[in-house]
Scaffold this motif. Structure first.
Motif, PDB file in Angstrom:
ATOM      1  N   UNK A 426       0.727  -1.037  -0.120  1.00 43.42           N
ATOM      2  CA  UNK A 426      -0.082   0.032   0.113  1.00 43.42           C
ATOM      3  C   UNK A 426       0.602   1.265  -0.124  1.00 43.42           C
ATOM      4  N   UNK A 427       1.953   1.358  -0.799  1.00 41.88           N
ATOM      5  CA  UNK A 427       2.972   2.284  -0.547  1.00 41.88           C
ATOM      6  C   UNK A 427       2.947   3.393  -1.663  1.00 41.88           C
ATOM      7  N   UNK A 428       1.522   3.317  -2.507  1.00 43.79           N
ATOM      8  CA  UNK A 428       1.681   4.175  -3.619  1.00 43.79           C
ATOM      9  C   UNK A 428       1.007   5.689  -2.857  1.00 43.79           C
ATOM     10  N   UNK A 429       0.632   5.611  -1.732  1.00 45.88           N
ATOM     11  CA  UNK A 429      -0.005   6.813  -1.145  1.00 45.88           C
ATOM     12  C   UNK A 429       0.119   6.738   0.420  1.00 45.88           C
ATOM     13  N   UNK A 445      17.054   0.107  -0.074  1.00 47.39           N
ATOM     14  CA  UNK A 445      16.433  -0.338  -1.330  1.00 47.39           C
ATOM     15  C   UNK A 445      15.152  -0.534  -1.082  1.00 47.39           C
ATOM     16  N   UNK A 446      13.974  -0.066  -1.926  1.00 48.98           N
ATOM     17  CA  UNK A 446      12.663  -0.002  -1.291  1.00 48.98           C
ATOM     18  C   UNK A 446      11.824  -0.630  -2.476  1.00 48.98           C
ATOM     19  N   UNK A 447      10.879  -1.651  -2.367  1.00 42.71           N
ATOM     20  CA  UNK A 447       9.869  -2.019  -3.310  1.00 42.71           C
ATOM     21  C   UNK A 447       8.473  -1.479  -3.078  1.00 42.71           C
ATOM     22  N   UNK A 448       8.077  -0.702  -3.781  1.00 44.33           N
ATOM     23  CA  UNK A 448       6.572   0.054  -3.565  1.00 44.33           C
ATOM     24  C   UNK A 448       5.749  -0.889  -4.129  1.00 44.33           C
ATOM     25  N   UNK A 449       5.090  -1.537  -3.006  1.00 44.16           N
ATOM     26  CA  UNK A 449       3.964  -2.529  -3.601  1.00 44.16           C
ATOM     27  C   UNK A 449       2.688  -1.979  -3.550  1.00 44.16           C
ATOM     28  N   UNK A 457       4.699   2.264  -9.556  1.00 51.39           N
ATOM     29  CA  UNK A 457       5.718   2.565 -10.287  1.00 51.39           C
ATOM     30  C   UNK A 457       6.053   4.295 -10.340  1.00 51.39           C
ATOM     31  N   UNK A 458       5.129   4.780 -10.448  1.00 51.82           N
ATOM     32  CA  UNK A 458       5.250   6.370 -10.203  1.00 51.82           C
ATOM     33  C   UNK A 458       5.728   6.631  -8.873  1.00 51.82           C
ATOM     34  N   UNK A 459       5.275   6.278  -7.767  1.00 51.52           N
ATOM     35  CA  UNK A 459       5.635   6.564  -6.511  1.00 51.52           C
ATOM     36  C   UNK A 459       7.337   6.057  -6.377  1.00 51.52           C
ATOM     37  N   UNK A 460       7.757   4.933  -6.852  1.00 51.50           N
ATOM     38  CA  UNK A 460       8.789   4.530  -6.926  1.00 51.50           C
ATOM     39  C   UNK A 460      10.075   5.433  -7.644  1.00 51.50           C
ATOM     40  N   UNK A 462       9.612   8.571  -8.010  1.00 54.02           N
ATOM     41  CA  UNK A 462       9.842   9.864  -7.090  1.00 54.02           C
ATOM     42  C   UNK A 462      11.042   9.441  -6.171  1.00 54.02           C
ATOM     43  N   UNK A 463      11.336   8.262  -5.647  1.00 46.67           N
ATOM     44  CA  UNK A 463      12.224   7.944  -4.967  1.00 46.67           C
ATOM     45  C   UNK A 463      13.780   8.026  -5.353  1.00 46.67           C
ATOM     46  N   UNK A 464      13.799   7.655  -6.645  1.00 47.66           N
ATOM     47  CA  UNK A 464      15.001   7.550  -7.390  1.00 47.66           C
ATOM     48  C   UNK A 464      14.894   6.629  -8.400  1.00 47.66           C
ATOM     49  N   UNK A 465      16.068   6.025  -9.155  1.00 46.86           N
ATOM     50  CA  UNK A 465      16.091   5.051 -10.100  1.00 46.86           C
ATOM     51  C   UNK A 465      15.899   3.839  -9.640  1.00 46.86           C
ATOM     52  N   UNK A 466      16.148   2.693 -10.481  1.00 48.67           N
ATOM     53  CA  UNK A 466      15.985   1.453 -10.175  1.00 48.67           C
ATOM     54  C   UNK A 466      16.933   0.827  -9.241  1.00 48.67           C
ATOM     55  N   UNK A 467      17.992   1.574  -8.817  1.00 46.89           N
ATOM     56  CA  UNK A 467      18.804   1.141  -8.044  1.00 46.89           C
ATOM     57  C   UNK A 467      18.512   1.452  -6.510  1.00 46.89           C
ATOM     58  N   UNK A 468      17.352   2.335  -6.497  1.00 50.18           N
ATOM     59  CA  UNK A 468      16.690   2.830  -5.174  1.00 50.18           C
ATOM     60  C   UNK A 468      15.430   2.084  -4.832  1.00 50.18           C
ATOM     61  N   UNK A 469      14.370   2.313  -5.682  1.00 51.65           N
ATOM     62  CA  UNK A 469      13.121   1.781  -5.720  1.00 51.65           C
ATOM     63  C   UNK A 469      12.687   1.382  -6.952  1.00 51.65           C
ATOM     64  N   UNK A 470      11.715   0.103  -6.988  1.00 53.04           N
ATOM     65  CA  UNK A 470      11.103  -0.351  -7.972  1.00 53.04           C
ATOM     66  C   UNK A 470       9.406  -0.293  -7.449  1.00 53.04           C
ATOM     67  N   UNK A 471       8.606  -0.214  -8.354  1.00 54.11           N
ATOM     68  CA  UNK A 471       7.076  -0.596  -8.091  1.00 54.11           C
ATOM     69  C   UNK A 471       6.714  -1.753  -8.630  1.00 54.11           C
TER      70      UNK A 471
END
Length: 678
Positions: A426-429, A445-449, A457-460, A462-471
């Motif tokens: 529930x990490x998109x908002x 490293x964060x996985x926004x599920x 993916x949009x929220x991820x 905002x955190x950085x590139x794929x080395x930082x976060x993925x959605x």
């Protein structure tokens, strides 16, 4: 304002660094010599601009250049104490610096400052290193380039190598560059354009020779049973092995992982000569500093079971550690730095691919890229000759070089969550997004599920590139969907350390208006969903053997009997007891399970925006816009709870300060006396 010479150097560096055929990430360096007015004397002064230590050509900025006075730098030749003490010259570079700021000069500065050319490039192209690591590299250099490129026998980078190349240029005025044995290439020119042109000519000429004269199968025939598995099957197996392999690679210190299943890797692993060549290790210093001197290779066929693969990997890991300790013991001297860890940084699994490791995702990814470079180098060298890397003794002299140790010591202290991999539902908002943001800011490293993949993916992003976060998409009420999301986490970052069960929804209704469908929906998402996420994540956490954290975002309603809220409050009570149950069950594995009980969080909340806020406002007889203040006014502190307050609690619970805390619920409610824990 950037000097024109420096600006042209940066532009050239970007062009060269943009193509992996020219050099690898953070590999090589470029320089330019020119004149600028000395602000002290008002007189012209000759300067050297050179890429500094630790920078990357493709992303080089002015601050990444070291700027030195040429007259002072060249005077160092007069005080050079000889090759046995050449390391002392690096400290002397600082006395040649011009102006303020800039990067620290690298060990390769001598190569650039002493060579009598206005522009110099030192690069690590696969084609050039293939020639440099060929057993008969010197003969091949003459055959391929004639007298335009001169062979330089292996010498560790440093002041003496700079002197050697400078002398070669003096003795060979027709030459445009060199092949550095076991290492790479160096080229030069009177203009920036000429240096770049010469560098590219060497790289392209070497590659053309390999293409035209190299054997078709330098790695030999394919081994039966070692060919790549079909994509879906190999990625499923990779996800099943990822946690175990990461745990092995993290015996000495936690590592983040990266998975690669490119054709280059899979074809190499399928070949009959892969075991022999992998054992020889890499040669270019930039390669083995990031990949260790050799990888760990699983010696089972592609269709080996997960159980058999895990058992064999565990055996091979013990052997790898023993071999690395023996390598260290064989070459260490009384003044060598302490061993930095004996775990592999590259793990190769036939039919599946490569797992690479580093202190963070970028380092892990780059390590994998470097081993792909090493495979390309081995292919090239074997296609026209025999691959002959530098000796283990020389590798050790660089890996445990006092100058390399000093560079490591200069690195900034890691953030509290660096090296940790977080999965937040529930990490998109709302609360989930605030938690993901805080954890990423602390180095995780964060996985926004989220149920909505596009929003995740949009929220991820905002955190950085794929080395930082993925959605990733995650319907937490669906077991297969949850497992797919956990598998995506394992493939993206190599493992998992921290799980936040945050996904939720609510329907504010009194008992007689609450339908069975209302009850099931809320229990499916929060009670069942938390169970499914915890179960899938716990399997990976246990396989890793590195401990971990599971956090439940419960609610003050788990203990506070509010009106018109039977389904929501009951499922929050379910979540609260899951915390206690799992804390007891998972504690033996070093996994801590804790919960957070917020008061109503209105700002940024998807739950409140979807109608819950209007219902709760109606229940309490206030305007919806005043609901946040209403909640605040009934608390002891009279302060509204916002998503960042909950994120702060997650940060503290999963940080180093509360490492002995499990089974705890932390209220984040500004003080609701009726929800005090007893």
């Amino acid at each position: 304002m950037t000097n024109e010479t420096a600006a042209a150097l940066i532009a050239r560096s970007h062009r060269l660094g943009a193509d992996p055929a020219n050099t690898n990430y953070a590999g090589g360096n470029t320089s330019a010599k020119g004149t600028e007015t000395d602000p002290v004397t008002g007189e012209p002064v000759e300067l050297l601009w050179v890429k500094g230590s630790g920078g990357d050509l493709g992303t080089l900025t002015e601050s990444g250049l070291a700027v030195l006075r040429l007259d002072r730098f060249r005077s160092l030749v007069n005080v050079y104490p000889g090759v046995d003490r050449e390391d002392e010259m690096v400290a002397a570079f600082d006395y040649c610096l011009h102006g303020k700021g800039g990067a620290a000069p690298s060990i390769d500065t001598a190569m650039h400052g002493l060579v009598d050319a206005a522009h110099v490039d030192h690069l690590h192209p696969d084609s050039g290193i293939a020639i440099a690591t060929a057993a008969d590299g010197e003969r091949l250099t003459g055959e391929i380039f004639g007298d335009r490129v001169v062979w330089v026998p292996w010498r560790r980078p440093g002041f003496q190598l700079g002197l050697d190349i400078a002398e070669i240029k003096r003795q060979n005025p027709q030459a445009i560059g060199t092949i550095l044995g076991g290492h790479g290439i160096t080229a030069w020119g009177d203009t920036s354009e000429e240096a770049e042109r010469n560098s590219l000519w060497i790289i392209e000429t070497a590659q053309r020779h390999l293409d035209e004269h190299g054997s078709a199968a330098p790695f030999g025939a394919s081994r039966e049973g070692f060919a790549a598995l079909p994509e879906a099957e190999r990625r499923t197996k990779a996800a099943a092995l990822a946690a175990t392999i990461r745990g092995l690679a993290s015996r000495d210190k936690p590592m983040v992982g990266h998975y690669t299943d490119s054709d280059v890797v899979l074809d190499f692993l399928a070949s009959e000569r892969a075991p022999e060549l992998a054992e020889l290790g890499t040669s270019c210093p930039d390669h083995f500093l990031r990949t260790k001197v050799k990888p760990m290779l699983l010696d089972l066929p592609a269709d080996a079971s997960i159980e058999a693969s895990v058992a064999r990997l565990t055996e091979l890991h013990e052997q790898y550690r023993a071999d690395y300790q023996a390598y260290y013991d064989a070459h260490a001297t009384a003044d060598s730095p302490a061993i930095r860890g004996a775990d592999p940084l590259i793990v190769l699994v036939p039919g599946v691919g490569m797992f690479s490791y580093g202190a963070n995702k970028q380092t892990a990814r780059v390590a994998g890229e470097f081993y792909v470079n090493a495979i390309n180098v081995m292919r090239g060298a074997e296609s026209i000759s025999t691959y002959a890397p530098i000796s283990d003794a020389e590798k050790f002299r660089i890996e445990y070089w006092a100058l390399e140790e000093a560079k490591l010591q200069r690195m900034p202290k890691p953030k509290t969550h660096q090296g940790r991999i977080a999965f937040v539902t529930g990490a998109a908002s709302g609360i989930g997004k605030a938690i993901a943001t805080r954890l990423a800011a602390e180095g995780a490293c964060v996985v926004v599920a989220d149920l909505d993949l596009e929003k995740a993916q949009a929220a991820a992003a905002e955190l950085g590139n794929a080395d930082v976060a993925i959605g990733v998409a995650a319907n937490v009420a669906d077991a297969d969907g949850v497992q797919a999301a956990i598998d995506a986490t394992l493939l993206a970052f190599g493992g998992i350390d921290l799980v936040v069960n945050n996904a939720g929804l609510s329907l504010s209704k009194p008992l007689l208006e609450t339908t069975e469908k209302d009850w099931d929906l809320q229990h499916d998402v929060m009670a069942k969903g938390s169970f499914l996420v915890a179960k899938a994540a716990a399997k990976a956490l246990i396989e890793q053997g590195m401990g971990g954290d599971v956090i439940y975002i419960s609610s003050k309603n788990s203990v506070f009997a509010g009106p018109n809220n039977i389904a929501y409050s009951a499922t929050k009570a379910d979540q609260a007891h899951q915390v206690r149950l799992l804390a007891v069950e998972l504690g033996e594995h070093g996994i801590r399970v804790n919960g957070i009980n917020p008061d109503g969080v209105v700002r940024g909340s998807g739950i409140f925006a979807s109608g819950w806020g209007a219902n709760r406002a109606a229940t309490y007889g206030v305007d919806e816009k005043d609901l946040g203040q209403f909640y605040a006014n009934r608390t002891i502190l009279k302060r509204e709870v916002v998503p960042e307050n909950v994120a702060d609690a997650v940060y503290v619970l999963t940080g180093p300060e509360l490492s002995r805390t499990t089974g705890l619920h932390i209220p984040v409610d500004s003080g609701v006396a009726a929800a005090f824990l007893r």
